[in-house]
Design a protein around this motif. Structure first.
Motif, PDB file in Angstrom:
ATOM      1  N   CYS A  33       0.823  -1.218   0.000  1.00  0.00           N
ATOM      2  CA  CYS A  33       0.000   0.000   0.000  1.00  0.00           C
ATOM      3  C   CYS A  33       0.856   1.266   0.000  1.00  0.00           C
ATOM      4  CB  CYS A  33      -0.989  -0.012   1.165  1.00  0.00           C
ATOM      5  SG  CYS A  33      -0.235   0.018   2.786  1.00  0.00           S
ATOM      6  N   HIS A  34       2.151   1.114  -0.202  1.00  0.00           N
ATOM      7  CA  HIS A  34       3.083   2.241  -0.351  1.00  0.00           C
ATOM      8  C   HIS A  34       3.091   3.164   0.871  1.00  0.00           C
ATOM      9  CE1 HIS A  34       3.420   0.772  -4.405  1.00  0.00           C
ATOM     10  NE2 HIS A  34       2.117   0.914  -4.567  1.00  0.00           N
ATOM     11  N   ASP A  53      -7.272   8.747   1.824  1.00  0.00           N
ATOM     12  CA  ASP A  53      -6.396   8.176   0.803  1.00  0.00           C
ATOM     13  C   ASP A  53      -5.656   6.942   1.337  1.00  0.00           C
ATOM     14  OD1 ASP A  53      -4.848   9.841   2.479  1.00  0.00           O
ATOM     15  OD2 ASP A  53      -3.358  10.183   0.906  1.00  0.00           O
ATOM     16  N   GLN A  54      -5.365   6.921   2.629  1.00  0.00           N
ATOM     17  CA  GLN A  54      -4.728   5.746   3.222  1.00  0.00           C
ATOM     18  C   GLN A  54      -5.709   4.570   3.269  1.00  0.00           C
ATOM     19  OE1 GLN A  54      -3.592   7.677   6.902  1.00  0.00           O
ATOM     20  NE2 GLN A  54      -1.410   7.573   6.338  1.00  0.00           N
ATOM     21  N   LEU A  55      -6.954   4.852   3.621  1.00  0.00           N
ATOM     22  CA  LEU A  55      -7.956   3.790   3.654  1.00  0.00           C
ATOM     23  C   LEU A  55      -8.162   3.172   2.272  1.00  0.00           C
ATOM     24  CD1 LEU A  55     -10.812   5.053   6.005  1.00  0.00           C
ATOM     25  CD2 LEU A  55      -9.330   3.076   6.316  1.00  0.00           C
ATOM     26  N   THR A  56      -8.203   4.025   1.266  1.00  0.00           N
ATOM     27  CA  THR A  56      -8.380   3.543  -0.102  1.00  0.00           C
ATOM     28  C   THR A  56      -7.218   2.643  -0.499  1.00  0.00           C
ATOM     29  OG1 THR A  56      -9.578   5.571  -0.648  1.00  0.00           O
ATOM     30  CG2 THR A  56      -8.754   4.268  -2.493  1.00  0.00           C
ATOM     31  N   ARG A  60      -7.463  -1.493  -1.165  1.00  0.00           N
ATOM     32  CA  ARG A  60      -6.991  -2.072  -2.426  1.00  0.00           C
ATOM     33  C   ARG A  60      -5.934  -3.140  -2.151  1.00  0.00           C
ATOM     34  NH1 ARG A  60      -4.822   2.217  -4.642  1.00  0.00           N
ATOM     35  NH2 ARG A  60      -6.858   3.107  -5.061  1.00  0.00           N
ATOM     36  N   ALA A  61      -4.972  -2.839  -1.283  1.00  0.00           N
ATOM     37  CA  ALA A  61      -3.898  -3.783  -0.972  1.00  0.00           C
ATOM     38  C   ALA A  61      -4.428  -5.046  -0.294  1.00  0.00           C
ATOM     39  CB  ALA A  61      -2.849  -3.112  -0.084  1.00  0.00           C
ATOM     40  N   LEU A  62      -5.474  -4.908   0.521  1.00  0.00           N
ATOM     41  CA  LEU A  62      -6.035  -6.048   1.243  1.00  0.00           C
ATOM     42  C   LEU A  62      -7.064  -6.825   0.414  1.00  0.00           C
ATOM     43  CD1 LEU A  62      -6.436  -4.319   4.716  1.00  0.00           C
ATOM     44  CD2 LEU A  62      -4.902  -6.241   4.191  1.00  0.00           C
ATOM     45  N   GLY A  63      -7.348  -6.336  -0.795  1.00  0.00           N
ATOM     46  CA  GLY A  63      -8.281  -7.038  -1.676  1.00  0.00           C
ATOM     47  C   GLY A  63      -9.731  -6.883  -1.265  1.00  0.00           C
ATOM     48  N   THR A  65     -13.022  -3.652  -0.467  1.00  0.00           N
ATOM     49  CA  THR A  65     -13.472  -2.325  -0.889  1.00  0.00           C
ATOM     50  C   THR A  65     -13.475  -1.394   0.305  1.00  0.00           C
ATOM     51  OG1 THR A  65     -15.807  -2.747  -0.420  1.00  0.00           O
ATOM     52  CG2 THR A  65     -15.001  -3.362  -2.624  1.00  0.00           C
ATOM     53  N   LEU A  66     -13.474  -0.127   0.016  1.00  0.00           N
ATOM     54  CA  LEU A  66     -13.554   0.878   1.077  1.00  0.00           C
ATOM     55  C   LEU A  66     -14.858   0.710   1.860  1.00  0.00           C
ATOM     56  CD1 LEU A  66     -12.177   3.321   2.363  1.00  0.00           C
ATOM     57  CD2 LEU A  66     -13.295   4.756   0.660  1.00  0.00           C
ATOM     58  N   ASP A  67     -15.955   0.439   1.155  1.00  0.00           N
ATOM     59  CA  ASP A  67     -17.249   0.225   1.819  1.00  0.00           C
ATOM     60  C   ASP A  67     -17.175  -0.918   2.818  1.00  0.00           C
ATOM     61  OD1 ASP A  67     -18.418   2.272   0.413  1.00  0.00           O
ATOM     62  OD2 ASP A  67     -19.428   0.970  -1.035  1.00  0.00           O
ATOM     63  N   GLN A  68     -16.581  -2.035   2.411  1.00  0.00           N
ATOM     64  CA  GLN A  68     -16.491  -3.184   3.305  1.00  0.00           C
ATOM     65  C   GLN A  68     -15.579  -2.908   4.491  1.00  0.00           C
ATOM     66  OE1 GLN A  68     -15.318  -6.079   0.359  1.00  0.00           O
ATOM     67  NE2 GLN A  68     -17.367  -6.987   0.341  1.00  0.00           N
ATOM     68  N   LEU A  69     -14.565  -2.119   4.275  1.00  0.00           N
ATOM     69  CA  LEU A  69     -13.623  -1.806   5.346  1.00  0.00           C
ATOM     70  C   LEU A  69     -14.256  -0.930   6.422  1.00  0.00           C
ATOM     71  CD1 LEU A  69     -10.682  -2.556   5.885  1.00  0.00           C
ATOM     72  CD2 LEU A  69      -9.996  -0.463   4.735  1.00  0.00           C
ATOM     73  N   VAL A  70     -15.164  -0.038   6.024  1.00  0.00           N
ATOM     74  CA  VAL A  70     -15.739   0.904   6.995  1.00  0.00           C
ATOM     75  C   VAL A  70     -17.193   0.627   7.363  1.00  0.00           C
ATOM     76  CG1 VAL A  70     -14.180   2.750   6.263  1.00  0.00           C
ATOM     77  CG2 VAL A  70     -16.458   2.615   5.256  1.00  0.00           C
ATOM     78  N   GLU A  71     -17.807  -0.429   6.790  1.00  0.00           N
ATOM     79  CA  GLU A  71     -19.208  -0.675   7.101  1.00  0.00           C
ATOM     80  C   GLU A  71     -19.378  -0.957   8.593  1.00  0.00           C
ATOM     81  OE1 GLU A  71     -20.839  -4.020   4.991  1.00  0.00           O
ATOM     82  OE2 GLU A  71     -19.286  -5.361   5.734  1.00  0.00           O
ATOM     83  N   PRO A  72     -20.446  -0.412   9.176  1.00  0.00           N
ATOM     84  CA  PRO A  72     -20.665  -0.630  10.610  1.00  0.00           C
ATOM     85  C   PRO A  72     -21.033  -2.081  10.888  1.00  0.00           C
ATOM     86  CG  PRO A  72     -22.500   0.580   9.666  1.00  0.00           C
ATOM     87  CD  PRO A  72     -21.467   0.430   8.579  1.00  0.00           C
ATOM     88  N   ALA A  73     -20.720  -2.512  12.076  1.00  0.00           N
ATOM     89  CA  ALA A  73     -21.079  -3.870  12.509  1.00  0.00           C
ATOM     90  C   ALA A  73     -22.087  -3.748  13.633  1.00  0.00           C
ATOM     91  CB  ALA A  73     -19.845  -4.610  12.987  1.00  0.00           C
ATOM     92  N   ASP A  74     -23.167  -4.468  13.503  1.00  0.00           N
ATOM     93  CA  ASP A  74     -24.137  -4.508  14.587  1.00  0.00           C
ATOM     94  C   ASP A  74     -24.779  -5.876  14.604  1.00  0.00           C
ATOM     95  OD1 ASP A  74     -26.175  -4.538  12.643  1.00  0.00           O
ATOM     96  OD2 ASP A  74     -26.450  -2.386  12.759  1.00  0.00           O
ATOM     97  N   ASP A  75     -25.606  -6.111  15.567  1.00  0.00           N
ATOM     98  CA  ASP A  75     -26.252  -7.400  15.759  1.00  0.00           C
ATOM     99  C   ASP A  75     -27.069  -7.816  14.549  1.00  0.00           C
ATOM    100  OD1 ASP A  75     -28.868  -8.910  17.180  1.00  0.00           O
ATOM    101  OD2 ASP A  75     -26.882  -9.479  17.914  1.00  0.00           O
ATOM    102  N   GLU A  76     -27.690  -6.865  13.860  1.00  0.00           N
ATOM    103  CA  GLU A  76     -28.528  -7.195  12.710  1.00  0.00           C
ATOM    104  C   GLU A  76     -27.710  -7.775  11.562  1.00  0.00           C
ATOM    105  OE1 GLU A  76     -31.869  -7.213  12.535  1.00  0.00           O
ATOM    106  OE2 GLU A  76     -31.787  -6.708  14.648  1.00  0.00           O
ATOM    107  N   ASP A  77     -26.401  -7.482  11.512  1.00  0.00           N
ATOM    108  CA  ASP A  77     -25.565  -8.027  10.452  1.00  0.00           C
ATOM    109  C   ASP A  77     -25.300  -9.514  10.643  1.00  0.00           C
ATOM    110  OD1 ASP A  77     -23.394  -5.144  10.055  1.00  0.00           O
ATOM    111  OD2 ASP A  77     -25.328  -5.614   9.195  1.00  0.00           O
TER     112      ASP A  77
END
Length: 191
Positions: A33-34, A53-56, A60-63, A65-77
């Motif tokens: 991720c440079h 820009d670091q999150l993006t 990418r480096a972890l394979g 998406t930005l959405d998946q990296l920051v999506e909230p976690a709760d019991d309904e998930d």
């Protein structure tokens, strides 16, 4: 140092968890991720704020998406709760949170009542239905035909033929794939 928000703490844990699950060291991920390993270490442990820009770059480096990296976690998930429709003798668990390709949805349904042809239960809608019987026996009323589908068997049919399904001699459970019209018809009142 400021206190992390719950989302920041979650993102830091996800980054560290994904890196270790991939078997990568800080140096390995930093190279991908440079970033410097020390910057990455501070991101994972909390003293450094995470820039967009670091999150993006990290996503990418972890394979992922930005959405998946920051999506909230709760019991309904995590917990899938059944919806009961006692009038129709059905309990349904929607196993797909979001409709898939072509709006398809997956549901487990427990049937406790038989099909009643005389009650106007047979419906028609565009598309196709598919289900497999997990336990018990299901009666599929398909036009003028009555078909028994046993445990371990599956059925797939045009939904332009009047149809309905119900339990035969006790409860039955199915796993079904429904298009949007099938979902509206067979799972109404459930979702």
């Amino acid at each position: 140092m400021t206190q992390d928000s719950p989302v920041e703490a979650l993102v830091r844990n996800r980054i560290r968890g994904m890196r270790t699950a991939l078997g990568w060291s800080l140096d390995d991920l930093a190279a991908r991720c440079h970033m410097s390993p020390s910057t990455l270490s501070r991101i994972e442990t909390g003293p450094r704020r995470i820039a967009l820009d670091q999150l993006t770059s990290l996503a990418r480096a972890l394979g992922t998406t930005l959405d998946q990296l920051v999506e909230p976690a709760d019991d309904e998930d995590v917990v899938i709760r059944p919806r009961h429709d006692p009038e129709r003798g059905r309990t349904a668990w929607m196993l797909s949170r979001d409709p898939g390709p072509h709006g398809l949805a997956v549901a487990k349904i427990r049937l406790t009542k038989p099909v009643r042809r005389d009650a106007g239960e047979l419906k028609v809608h565009p598309g196709r239905d598919w289900f497999t019987v997990l336990s018990g026996t299901v009666v599929l009323a398909l036009g003028e035909r009555t078909i028994q589908v046993e445990t371990g068997q599956a059925a797939e049919f045009s939904t332009m033929i009047p149809h309905a399904f119900g339990a035969h001699d006790g409860p039955a459970e199915i796993l079904g794939i429904f298009d949007p019209e099938g979902r509206r018809t067979h799972l109404r009142g459930s979702w």
